[in-house]
Scaffold this motif. Structure first.
Motif, mmCIF file in Angstrom:
data_model
loop_
_atom_site.group_PDB
_atom_site.id
_atom_site.type_symbol
_atom_site.label_atom_id
_atom_site.label_comp_id
_atom_site.label_asym_id
_atom_site.label_seq_id
_atom_site.Cartn_x
_atom_site.Cartn_y
_atom_site.Cartn_z
ATOM 1 N N TYR A 448 29.688 39.349 -29.076
ATOM 2 C CA TYR A 448 29.668 39.056 -27.648
ATOM 3 C C TYR A 448 28.569 38.035 -27.340
ATOM 4 C CZ TYR A 448 32.705 43.084 -26.728
ATOM 5 O OH TYR A 448 33.752 43.964 -26.689
ATOM 6 N N GLU A 449 28.897 37.048 -26.514
ATOM 7 C CA GLU A 449 27.930 36.044 -26.082
ATOM 8 C C GLU A 449 27.102 36.608 -24.923
ATOM 9 O OE1 GLU A 449 27.914 31.366 -24.514
ATOM 10 O OE2 GLU A 449 29.803 32.415 -24.918
ATOM 11 N N VAL A 450 25.794 36.343 -24.938
ATOM 12 C CA VAL A 450 24.900 36.822 -23.877
ATOM 13 C C VAL A 450 24.145 35.633 -23.292
ATOM 14 C CG1 VAL A 450 22.955 38.328 -23.312
ATOM 15 C CG2 VAL A 450 24.632 39.059 -25.032
ATOM 16 N N LEU A 451 24.168 35.498 -21.973
ATOM 17 C CA LEU A 451 23.417 34.447 -21.293
ATOM 18 C C LEU A 451 21.931 34.764 -21.354
ATOM 19 C CD1 LEU A 451 25.642 34.009 -18.092
ATOM 20 C CD2 LEU A 451 25.671 32.621 -20.176
ATOM 21 N N ILE A 452 21.117 33.741 -21.576
ATOM 22 C CA ILE A 452 19.662 33.917 -21.694
ATOM 23 C C ILE A 452 19.007 33.290 -20.462
ATOM 24 C CG2 ILE A 452 17.625 33.367 -23.060
ATOM 25 C CD1 ILE A 452 19.483 33.219 -25.511
ATOM 26 N N LEU A 453 18.450 34.112 -19.582
ATOM 27 C CA LEU A 453 17.905 33.653 -18.302
ATOM 28 C C LEU A 453 16.389 33.811 -18.305
ATOM 29 C CD1 LEU A 453 20.561 35.357 -15.977
ATOM 30 C CD2 LEU A 453 20.605 33.042 -16.940
#
Length: 618
Positions: A448-453
């Motif tokens: 799963y791709e996870v956004l890095i904020l």
């Protein structure tokens, strides 16, 4: 008052030295800067005369005058505008009253590249000081409109300047440059040559609304500039170069804009707007004292700089002019905030800017990437309060993720795996910290791709925005996660129940629950928040702003497959009263806290317990 010799502010002195010894190749811009300052002074005088009826000034022939003396090698730029008081001169010229000046100087000292140096100088808008690129000495005489006494100022650009009061000085400001010798190795042009002066004015200042005249020449009453307002001319009649020079005039930036937006509205409320998206962020973009807003004109009459009512805070980097046809000339900032027509104009300007940015993002991704790198943090602030444009703002976002250096939310959605319902993200102080967080382990294991904020504003907007394109936004560090086959088997949950209960009692001062985790694959433990809890970073931000925040207890999740956790379960089953188990519980919690970048309440105790435990293994 006798003549005084005063020292420049330390930062101003360093900046002057940079200008005196400048390697800037295009020295012509010094005249553009002086003419721009003179134009501003004339705008301010006309506005003041309209508002303040007690101000006795003659505004029949407001103009800018250029005078050359070839024998003395001087060039004078003179205006009969608002002028300056003695205190104005000291504060505006003797001091660079800008919070970012120290940062500018630091960057300039670190930069060896000549091109980068000149861009940095331009970024900080220090126009008056550019005179020292071509002059050995600069003399200024000024008198503020309505005052009887004038001021004399002079400096050679070294460490000091001289200043004194004058009993007889004409209204306005006169700046005389004592030019460097013609044979100076860094002087490419003779700035006493009439042809050169005319060329510079035509190139950089043709659009100035006031007549620019040159004394001592044939036909000196004829202006050197056309005085045509660019925003009132059809776009087809204006060149890119003219737009770029006008942008530099209104923004005091020395670089070309990234994009020009020229619009005209007709109907019940008519106005013209000429807006610019800069190519680089100003030094004060995130400064509390930073200016924002565009210039407001009414029927070609300048009303105010930095009209905040026309541009929201998150678009504070937009520069330009709005010329309204039906407003009062003496309208105040307070009235503007409530004016219904102004609110309509504001909505249209915002929509036009955002749709223009979307067009750039679609048609020129590389150029949009440049914009986002400079202004993305500011643009994301719109997600906090501009609900009307939330979808458009989300479409404009670019963020790093575990699968890409930069991605849009739409691209993320297109890459979502079959069966994936949520858009996963994690906030943190840096990309490295997020990428190494135990919270990501199960997500990465399943692909799963996870956004890095990592921007501070990310901590806030993700609390306000719940979905994109129908897909919920889900923090990997909050709430329970549904990862299908990774759910904890009932039998395993039952085996660990006594340990979880005991750990909850041992750590009750720090956590509100201890449970088994489905998001860990290699780490023994992690700390997560409930679905609607504030993150520790957000708590810290609120406290830094002076807000009292109660400490939010979070949840300790354990990896039942990890040897440390399974060993702790066995030890607890064998002897729940063993004092060493309490220390192990503290260490387990401390490691989980450190793994997410948290701060230990008692670092010295943690290191002592860890050292003692390690010593026993030797």
């Amino acid at each position: 008052m006798s003549r005084e010799t005063l020292e420049f502010q330390a930062e101003t002195r360093q900046l002057l030295q940079l200008m005196v010894h400048s390697i800037y190749s295009n020295k012509d811009i010094f005249l553009r800067e002086l003419i721009s300052n003179a134009s501003d002074a004339l705008d301010k005088l006309r506005l003041e005369s309209l508002i303040n009826k007690e101000l006795q000034v003659d505004t029949d022939d407001l103009h800018i005058e250029l005078e050359v003396d070839k024998d003395r090698r001087t060039l004078t730029v003179r205006d009969n505008g608002i002028g300056m008081s003695h205190d104005d001169v000291v504060s505006l010229i003797g001091t660079i009253a800008k919070s970012g000046t120290a940062e500018l100087l630091r960057k300039l000292r670190e930069t060896q590249d000549a091109g980068a140096s000149q861009e940095l100088i331009g970024q900080f808008g220090v126009g008056f000081y550019s005179t020292f690129m071509v002059a050995d000495k600069v003399t200024l005489v000024t008198r503020r409109a309505g005052e009887s006494q004038g001021t004399f100022w002079e400096s050679s650009g070294e460490g000091t300047y001289e200043i004194e009061s004058l009993d007889d000085a004409p209204q306005g400001t006169s700046v005389t440059l004592h030019l460097k010798p013609e044979d100076s190795e860094d002087q490419l042009f003779d700035y006493t040559a009439e042809w050169k002066i005319r060329e510079i004015v035509k190139r950089y200042s043709d659009f100035i609304a006031w007549p620019i005249r040159m004394t001592g020449t044939e036909g000196s009453d004829a202006p050197l500039n056309s005085m045509k307002a660019l925003w009132a001319r059809p776009r087809s009649e204006v060149s890119d170069e003219e737009y770029h020079e006008f942008y530099k005039h209104v923004s005091h930036d020395w670089t070309d804009p990234l994009e020009t937006i020229h619009m005209k509205a007709e109907g019940t409320f008519e106005y013209e707007a000429l807006l610019f998206v800069p190519s680089r962020a100003p030094f004060d973009l995130f400064s509390r004292d930073g200016k924002r807003g565009v210039q407001l004109y009414v029927k070609r009459v300048f009303i105010m700089d930095d009209c905040e009512a026309l541009i929201p805070q998150y678009l504070r980097f937009i520069k330009g002019v709005v010329d309204a046809h039906d407003l009062s000339l003496n309208i105040s900032r307070e009235i503007l905030q409530q004016d219904r027509q102004i609110q309509v104009v504001r909505r249209r300007l915002v929509k036009k800017v955002l749709t223009t940015l979307k067009d750039i993002k679609t048609n020129d991704p590389e150029r949009y990437g440049t914009f986002w790198a400079e202004f993305g943090r500011a643009l994301k602030e719109g997600l906090l309060d501009d609900t009307e444009n939330q979808d458009l703002l989300l479409d404009l976002m670019l963020v790093p993720s575990t699968a890409a250096d930069s991605t849009s939310l739409r691209e993320y959605v297109e890459r979502m795996k079959d069966g994936q319902k949520d858009i996963y993200y994690m906030t943190g102080e840096s990309r490295a910290m997020v990428e190494h967080s135990p919270h990501l382990e199960a997500f990465l294991a399943k692909g799963y791709e996870v956004l890095i904020l990592t921007d501070p504003v990310d901590e806030i907007w993700v609390e306000r925005v719940t979905e994109f394109d129908g897909k919920p936004l889900q923090s990997v560090a909050k709430g329970k996660v549904d990862l299908g086959s990774s759910e904890i088997p009932e039998e395993q949950a039952a085996d660990f129940a006594p340990l979880l209960t005991w750990l909850g009692e041992q750590l009750q001062e720090d956590v509100k629950e201890v449970r088994l985790s489905s998001r860990l694959t290699t780490s023994p433990a992690c700390i997560v928040g409930d679905e609607h809890d504030l993150t520790p970073t957000l708590e810290k931000m609120y406290r830094a702003m002076g807000q009292e925040m109660p400490h939010t207890k979070r949840i300790l999740e354990l990896n039942p497959e990890h040897a440390l956790v399974s060993g702790l379960r066995s030890a607890h089953s064998a002897n729940a009263e063993d004092p060493a188990l309490g220390e192990t519980a503290e260490l387990l919690y401390g490691m989980a806290l450190l793994a997410e970048g948290g701060e230990l309440a008692d670092p010295s105790r943690f290191t002592r317990l860890l050292a003692e435990r390690l010593a026993r293994t030797l």
